[in-house]
Scaffold this motif. Structure first.
Motif, PDB file in Angstrom:
ATOM      1  N   PHE A 228       0.817  -1.217   0.000  1.00 13.43           N
ATOM      2  CA  PHE A 228       0.000   0.000   0.000  1.00 13.43           C
ATOM      3  C   PHE A 228       0.850   1.267   0.000  1.00 13.43           C
ATOM      4  O   PHE A 228       0.336   2.361   0.191  1.00 13.43           O
ATOM      5  CB  PHE A 228      -0.933  -0.002   1.206  1.00 13.43           C
ATOM      6  CG  PHE A 228      -1.949  -1.110   1.171  1.00 13.43           C
ATOM      7  CD1 PHE A 228      -3.182  -0.934   0.567  1.00 13.43           C
ATOM      8  CD2 PHE A 228      -1.652  -2.351   1.728  1.00 13.43           C
ATOM      9  CE1 PHE A 228      -4.111  -1.959   0.521  1.00 13.43           C
ATOM     10  CE2 PHE A 228      -2.581  -3.391   1.692  1.00 13.43           C
ATOM     11  CZ  PHE A 228      -3.812  -3.197   1.080  1.00 13.43           C
ATOM     12  N   LEU A 229       2.152   1.093  -0.242  1.00 13.12           N
ATOM     13  CA  LEU A 229       3.060   2.232  -0.274  1.00 13.12           C
ATOM     14  C   LEU A 229       3.667   2.427  -1.652  1.00 13.12           C
ATOM     15  O   LEU A 229       3.966   1.459  -2.359  1.00 13.12           O
ATOM     16  CB  LEU A 229       4.195   2.050   0.737  1.00 13.12           C
ATOM     17  CG  LEU A 229       3.885   2.322   2.208  1.00 13.12           C
ATOM     18  CD1 LEU A 229       5.045   1.855   3.082  1.00 13.12           C
ATOM     19  CD2 LEU A 229       3.598   3.797   2.439  1.00 13.12           C
ATOM     20  N   LYS A 230       3.878   3.684  -2.025  1.00 15.56           N
ATOM     21  CA  LYS A 230       4.591   4.004  -3.253  1.00 15.56           C
ATOM     22  C   LYS A 230       6.081   3.703  -3.072  1.00 15.56           C
ATOM     23  O   LYS A 230       6.565   3.478  -1.973  1.00 15.56           O
ATOM     24  CB  LYS A 230       4.411   5.491  -3.581  1.00 15.56           C
ATOM     25  CG  LYS A 230       2.976   5.910  -3.852  1.00 15.56           C
ATOM     26  CD  LYS A 230       2.891   7.412  -4.097  1.00 15.56           C
ATOM     27  CE  LYS A 230       1.452   7.864  -4.300  1.00 15.56           C
ATOM     28  NZ  LYS A 230       1.360   9.334  -4.482  1.00 15.56           N
ATOM     29  N   HIS A 231       6.804   3.727  -4.165  1.00 16.68           N
ATOM     30  CA  HIS A 231       8.267   3.609  -4.107  1.00 16.68           C
ATOM     31  C   HIS A 231       8.804   4.750  -3.237  1.00 16.68           C
ATOM     32  O   HIS A 231       8.409   5.900  -3.381  1.00 16.68           O
ATOM     33  CB  HIS A 231       8.855   3.698  -5.515  1.00 16.68           C
ATOM     34  CG  HIS A 231      10.345   3.718  -5.539  1.00 16.68           C
ATOM     35  ND1 HIS A 231      11.113   2.658  -5.077  1.00 16.68           N
ATOM     36  CD2 HIS A 231      11.216   4.677  -5.972  1.00 16.68           C
ATOM     37  CE1 HIS A 231      12.384   2.951  -5.233  1.00 16.68           C
ATOM     38  NE2 HIS A 231      12.479   4.161  -5.767  1.00 16.68           N
ATOM     39  N   ASN A 232       9.663   4.417  -2.293  1.00 26.19           N
ATOM     40  CA  ASN A 232      10.191   5.367  -1.306  1.00 26.19           C
ATOM     41  C   ASN A 232       9.125   5.873  -0.334  1.00 26.19           C
ATOM     42  O   ASN A 232       9.332   6.882   0.350  1.00 26.19           O
ATOM     43  CB  ASN A 232      10.892   6.554  -1.976  1.00 26.19           C
ATOM     44  CG  ASN A 232      12.227   6.154  -2.590  1.00 26.19           C
ATOM     45  OD1 ASN A 232      12.901   5.250  -2.077  1.00 26.19           O
ATOM     46  ND2 ASN A 232      12.600   6.791  -3.685  1.00 26.19           N
ATOM     47  N   GLY A 233       7.994   5.182  -0.302  1.00 20.02           N
ATOM     48  CA  GLY A 233       6.967   5.535   0.673  1.00 20.02           C
ATOM     49  C   GLY A 233       7.424   5.216   2.080  1.00 20.02           C
ATOM     50  O   GLY A 233       8.306   4.378   2.308  1.00 20.02           O
ATOM     51  N   LEU A 234       6.807   5.890   3.044  1.00 16.30           N
ATOM     52  CA  LEU A 234       7.247   5.802   4.433  1.00 16.30           C
ATOM     53  C   LEU A 234       6.179   5.159   5.320  1.00 16.30           C
ATOM     54  O   LEU A 234       4.981   5.338   5.085  1.00 16.30           O
ATOM     55  CB  LEU A 234       7.543   7.207   4.976  1.00 16.30           C
ATOM     56  CG  LEU A 234       8.582   8.020   4.207  1.00 16.30           C
ATOM     57  CD1 LEU A 234       8.626   9.443   4.758  1.00 16.30           C
ATOM     58  CD2 LEU A 234       9.956   7.371   4.293  1.00 16.30           C
ATOM     59  N   ILE A 235       6.637   4.434   6.323  1.00 18.88           N
ATOM     60  CA  ILE A 235       5.739   3.939   7.364  1.00 18.88           C
ATOM     61  C   ILE A 235       6.265   4.442   8.704  1.00 18.88           C
ATOM     62  O   ILE A 235       7.467   4.384   8.979  1.00 18.88           O
ATOM     63  CB  ILE A 235       5.621   2.401   7.347  1.00 18.88           C
ATOM     64  CG1 ILE A 235       4.598   1.929   8.389  1.00 18.88           C
ATOM     65  CG2 ILE A 235       6.969   1.725   7.549  1.00 18.88           C
ATOM     66  CD1 ILE A 235       4.184   0.480   8.228  1.00 18.88           C
ATOM     67  N   LEU A 236       5.360   4.979   9.516  1.00 16.68           N
ATOM     68  CA  LEU A 236       5.746   5.606  10.772  1.00 16.68           C
ATOM     69  C   LEU A 236       4.850   5.096  11.893  1.00 16.68           C
ATOM     70  O   LEU A 236       3.624   5.222  11.829  1.00 16.68           O
ATOM     71  CB  LEU A 236       5.609   7.133  10.652  1.00 16.68           C
ATOM     72  CG  LEU A 236       5.853   7.954  11.918  1.00 16.68           C
ATOM     73  CD1 LEU A 236       7.268   7.745  12.452  1.00 16.68           C
ATOM     74  CD2 LEU A 236       5.610   9.440  11.627  1.00 16.68           C
ATOM     75  N   PHE A 237       5.468   4.509  12.906  1.00 13.88           N
ATOM     76  CA  PHE A 237       4.746   3.954  14.047  1.00 13.88           C
ATOM     77  C   PHE A 237       5.047   4.734  15.325  1.00 13.88           C
ATOM     78  O   PHE A 237       6.193   5.109  15.580  1.00 13.88           O
ATOM     79  CB  PHE A 237       5.194   2.507  14.331  1.00 13.88           C
ATOM     80  CG  PHE A 237       4.676   1.480  13.379  1.00 13.88           C
ATOM     81  CD1 PHE A 237       3.311   1.270  13.211  1.00 13.88           C
ATOM     82  CD2 PHE A 237       5.565   0.672  12.659  1.00 13.88           C
ATOM     83  CE1 PHE A 237       2.844   0.286  12.357  1.00 13.88           C
ATOM     84  CE2 PHE A 237       5.101  -0.311  11.798  1.00 13.88           C
ATOM     85  CZ  PHE A 237       3.729  -0.497  11.644  1.00 13.88           C
TER      86      PHE A 237
END
Length: 277
Positions: A228-237
């Motif tokens: 569900f993320l684009k290339h270089n997309g970020l996930i932050l928890f």
């Protein structure tokens, strides 16, 4: 009874609270629909029987441990007021770290897409939508009652660049890719003694507790997030202050790169960021 007398009596009743004076003033301000500064100007004003009874009822509930936020129905987050109920977690200052990190990562006029997983009151998603007016924000929760609160908050703050979705994590998320996935998921271990203390006793356990030492939901999200993320997309928890290394390891296990830790105001690692390669 005057305002001053009522506040003095309430503070004595709430003496076991570290913030008994503040608690008393917040509750009376709520009952009278006044700012706390009003008490300095009019300490000798007499309270009506109805107002005094209502105030004393709230003080009694507070004495039993009920969170102030639930008693007055709101909590401040990022200098804005958010409606809360027993169906959502109470927004906390620690969670503002997620907003700070997003500000460090994106320009305020930038066009980007955000998915907020487990939105609760909507405090994170709505704040991002307001702070980044060109962003497109999707906020989801599996609780219809929580979504109802979040939608009320969005209406209250006149937010237009946000949509809400009922979903068990990614289950009903459209086939879309986002620039940022952000989440404050359940991360407390079921046998954590803190669950028996303070406000946590009254907050929805489904939004607090996760199996597998508090990591079940963090791992579930991490295992699916790349789709569900684009290339270089970020996930932050946001996560527990002792879970930083574990969350970093999870992100790397599922292929995320450039992981970074961020500390809260107490110096604890409270948030972790990963990048989809």
């Amino acid at each position: 009874m005057t305002i001053k007398e009522a506040l003095t009596e309430a503070a004595k009743t709430l003496v076991s609270s570290d913030s008994c004076v503040l608690d008393s003033e917040v509750l009376l301000a709520f009952v009278l629909n006044k700012n706390r500064s009003y008490f300095r100007a009019w300490p000798d004003e007499l309270l009506t029987t109805e107002k005094l009874d209502r105030f004393q009822q709230l003080v009694e509930q507070r004495q039993k441990g009920q969170p102030i936020a639930y008693l007055v129905g709101e909590r401040e987050f990022w200098s804005r007021r958010f409606i809360v109920s027993k169906d959502v977690l109470i927004p906390r200052p620690d969670t503002e770290l997620l907003i700070e990190i997003t500000h460090e990562t994106f320009a305020t006029d930038q066009h980007f897409s955000v998915l907020d997983l487990g939105t609760g009151s909507g405090a994170i998603a709505i704040t991002l939508a307001l702070e980044f007016p060109n962003a497109s924000v999707t906020a989801l929760d599996n609780s219809q009652k929580a979504l109802a609160i979040a939608e009320k908050n969005a209406l209250q703050h006149k937010v237009h660049n946000i949509q809400f979705l009922r979903s068990d994590w990614f289950e009903t998320v459209p086939n879309t890719r986002f620039d940022l996935i952000i989440s404050n998921p359940p991360y407390i271990c079921p046998n954590d003694p803190h669950l028996l203390e303070g406000d946590l006793r009254f907050e929805p356990s489904s939004a607090l507790i996760a199996q597998h030492e508090g990591l079940q939901d963090l791992e579930h999200i991490t295992s699916q997030a790349k789709s569900f993320l684009k290339h270089n997309g970020l996930i932050l928890f946001e996560h527990g202050f002792q879970q930083g290394t574990l969350v970093k390891n999870l992100l790397e296990l599922y292929g995320f790169k450039s992981t970074q830790h961020f500390q809260d105001i107490q110096g604890h690692v409270r948030a972790t960021l990963g990048t989809k390669p």
